[in-house]
Design an enzyme around this catalytic site. Structure first.
Site, PDB file in Angstrom:
ATOM      1  N   ASP A   1     -26.406  57.875  99.838  1.00 39.61           N
ATOM      2  CA  ASP A   1     -27.094  58.736 100.817  1.00 39.61           C
ATOM      3  C   ASP A   1     -26.019  59.443 101.647  1.00 39.61           C
ATOM      4  OD1 ASP A   1     -28.625  59.874 102.792  1.00 39.61           O
ATOM      5  OD2 ASP A   1     -29.550  57.999 103.484  1.00 39.61           O
TER       6      ASP A   1
ATOM      7  N   SER B   1     -19.188  55.819 104.455  1.00 41.37           N
ATOM      8  CA  SER B   1     -20.518  55.934 105.067  1.00 41.37           C
ATOM      9  C   SER B   1     -21.610  56.312 104.057  1.00 41.37           C
ATOM     10  CB  SER B   1     -20.497  56.954 106.212  1.00 41.37           C
ATOM     11  OG  SER B   1     -20.525  58.270 105.698  1.00 41.37           O
TER      12      SER B   1
ATOM     13  N   ASP C   1     -21.195  63.344 110.391  1.00 37.81           N
ATOM     14  CA  ASP C   1     -21.104  62.712 111.716  1.00 37.81           C
ATOM     15  C   ASP C   1     -20.012  61.646 111.729  1.00 37.81           C
ATOM     16  OD1 ASP C   1     -23.219  64.285 112.598  1.00 37.81           O
ATOM     17  OD2 ASP C   1     -24.692  62.861 111.833  1.00 37.81           O
TER      18      ASP C   1
ATOM     19  N   GLN D   1     -15.028  67.888  98.063  1.00 40.90           N
ATOM     20  CA  GLN D   1     -13.682  68.447  97.861  1.00 40.90           C
ATOM     21  C   GLN D   1     -12.683  67.903  98.884  1.00 40.90           C
ATOM     22  OE1 GLN D   1     -13.533  69.967  94.780  1.00 40.90           O
ATOM     23  NE2 GLN D   1     -12.118  71.334  95.860  1.00 40.90           N
ATOM     24  N   GLY D   2     -13.143  67.785 100.131  1.00 40.76           N
ATOM     25  CA  GLY D   2     -12.243  67.340 101.184  1.00 40.76           C
ATOM     26  C   GLY D   2     -12.306  68.265 102.389  1.00 40.76           C
TER      27      GLY D   2
ATOM     28  N   GLY E   1     -29.929  61.427 114.415  1.00 39.70           N
ATOM     29  CA  GLY E   1     -29.555  62.431 115.420  1.00 39.70           C
ATOM     30  C   GLY E   1     -28.039  62.580 115.367  1.00 39.70           C
TER      31      GLY E   1
ATOM     32  N   THR F   1     -14.883  71.614 106.479  1.00 39.67           N
ATOM     33  CA  THR F   1     -15.231  70.481 105.618  1.00 39.67           C
ATOM     34  C   THR F   1     -15.895  71.022 104.354  1.00 39.67           C
ATOM     35  OG1 THR F   1     -17.349  70.158 106.754  1.00 39.67           O
ATOM     36  CG2 THR F   1     -15.491  68.916 107.602  1.00 39.67           C
TER      37      THR F   1
ATOM     38  N   ASN G   1     -11.716  61.151 106.605  1.00 39.48           N
ATOM     39  CA  ASN G   1     -12.243  61.283 105.243  1.00 39.48           C
ATOM     40  C   ASN G   1     -12.624  59.923 104.673  1.00 39.48           C
ATOM     41  OD1 ASN G   1     -12.090  64.006 104.872  1.00 39.48           O
ATOM     42  ND2 ASN G   1     -10.281  63.992 103.553  1.00 39.48           N
TER      43      ASN G   1
ATOM     44  N   THR H   1     -26.494  61.486 104.118  1.00 43.68           N
ATOM     45  CA  THR H   1     -26.898  61.775 105.499  1.00 43.68           C
ATOM     46  C   THR H   1     -25.941  61.062 106.469  1.00 43.68           C
ATOM     47  OG1 THR H   1     -29.172  61.691 104.681  1.00 43.68           O
ATOM     48  CG2 THR H   1     -28.881  61.788 107.078  1.00 43.68           C
TER      49      THR H   1
HETATM   50  O1  RIB Z   1     -26.218  64.649 110.520  1.00 46.22           O
HETATM   51  C1  RIB Z   1     -27.283  63.869 110.065  1.00 46.22           C
HETATM   52  C2  RIB Z   1     -28.387  63.870 111.067  1.00 46.22           C
HETATM   53  O2  RIB Z   1     -28.907  65.162 111.170  1.00 46.22           O
HETATM   54  C3  RIB Z   1     -29.544  62.995 110.707  1.00 46.22           C
HETATM   55  O3  RIB Z   1     -29.391  61.662 111.126  1.00 46.22           O
HETATM   56  C4  RIB Z   1     -30.716  63.692 111.340  1.00 46.22           C
HETATM   57  O4  RIB Z   1     -31.115  63.069 112.515  1.00 46.22           O
HETATM   58  C5  RIB Z   1     -30.242  65.117 111.585  1.00 46.22           C
HETATM   59  O5  RIB Z   1     -30.287  65.435 112.888  1.00 46.22           O
END
Ligand code: RIB
Length: 294
Positions: free
Chosen positions: A236, A272, A242, A214-215, A39, A210, A266, A238
């Site tokens: 990963d 992450s 965030d 590239q940056g 999330g 973003t 960055n 993902t």
């Molecule tokens: O930004 C990544 C998130 O987006 C994931 O963890 C997933 O929950 C989606 O909402």
């Protein structure tokens, strides 16, 4: 310690890894399946806490097993959950993620996140007004984002809007926010008629586009600046956005200059992506600082 309020989504990510992403009507065989906390709001809260901020999450979960997983995860990362209220008769948010061919595809089912309504936020005015900076994203209702932007503008609190996932944004939110962090696709939706360069010039030291590996690009009032990303072996991606947003908010709230804040963010984002899961690789403060000195 800076005080960061995160208003946004909480979810459990249901992640499948596969060699190939299925096309429409196609079935493919996957390799693994895992459930991990996710999330966008929750990810940003956990990332900011690991970086040393005092973090309060404002959100909602269902009264279900996933809700418990989400709350326990906040507790173990030191995020305050006094304002994450469980709701009956609706499921916790979930994100259905396929990791394939070096990238992710995500379907989000908002569930209880849809109940982070303006009425809910009105009960949290004192909490919001006590923060150094508020972070918000777009997995909650649009009217809530509009209201939070008004509250922050009136109270003189910096609002960082991460306009993800992409949707059109009320112009008042763009004006009220102190910082906007779209990716290129989101920026095109936000500033329809303008090229990225024109949009950047219109919002000096406020708009940060973003650009993935590239940056991050912004306009400092005199020239366009690209703060390059750090090169790493990605496992990963993902949650990288965030982590960037959380780290940027922490550095800004601490009073670090803009360029240094983007560098810090960055570096945190690059660390992450080196582990599995949205939160799996989110670094601690010490890890980011050690990495910046290397
Ligand atoms: O930004 C990544 C998130 O987006 C994931 O963890 C997933 O929950 C989606 O909402």
């Amino acid at each position: 310690m800076v005080k960061i309020g995160v208003i946004g989504s909480c979810a459990v990510d249901l992640v499948v890894t596969s060699d190939k992403r299925p096309g429409a009507g196609e079935t493919v065989l996957g390799e693994s399946f895992r459930t991990v906390p996710g999330g966008k709001g929750a990810n940003q809260a956990v990332a900011a806490a690991r970086l040393g901020a005092e973090v309060t999450m404002i959100g909602r979960v269902g009264e279900d097993n996933f809700g418990e997983v989400i709350l326990n995860n906040f507790k173990s990362n030191g995020v305050s959950i006094s304002h994450v209220e469980p709701v009956a008769d609706i499921e916790s948010g979930t994100a259905h993620i396929v990791l394939a061919e070096g990238d992710n595809s995500i379907v989000v089912v908002k569930g209880a996140n849809d109940l982070v309504t303006p009425e809910y936020i009105k009960q949290k005015l004192n909490v919001i007004q006590d923060m150094d900076i508020i972070l918000i994203q777009q997995e909650i209702p649009e009217e809530t984002v509009v209201l939070v932007s008004q509250i922050c503008a009136q109270a003189g609190i910096s609002l960082l809007l991460n306009p993800a996932p992409a949707r059109e944004v009320d112009p008042s939110v763009i004006e009220n926010a102190a910082y906007l962090t779209p990716n290129e696709h989101e920026a095109a939706l936000l500033f329809g008629g303008l090229s990225p360069a024109q949009a950047l010039r219109q919002y000096p030291n406020k708009l940060f586009i973003t650009e993935g590996a590239q940056g991050v690009r912004y306009y400092d009032g005199r020239r366009e600046v690209l703060v390059p990303a750090f090169k790493v072996e990605a496992v990963d991606t993902t949650g990288a956005g965030d982590t960037f947003n959380a780290a940027f908010a922490v550095a800004l709230a601490e009073g670090q200059p803009i360029y240094e804040s983007v560098m810090f963010a960055n570096r945190a984002a690059s660390l992450s992506v080196t582990k599995f899961g949205a939160q799996g690789g989110m670094p601690t403060r010490e890890e980011v600082e050690a990495s910046l000195q290397s």
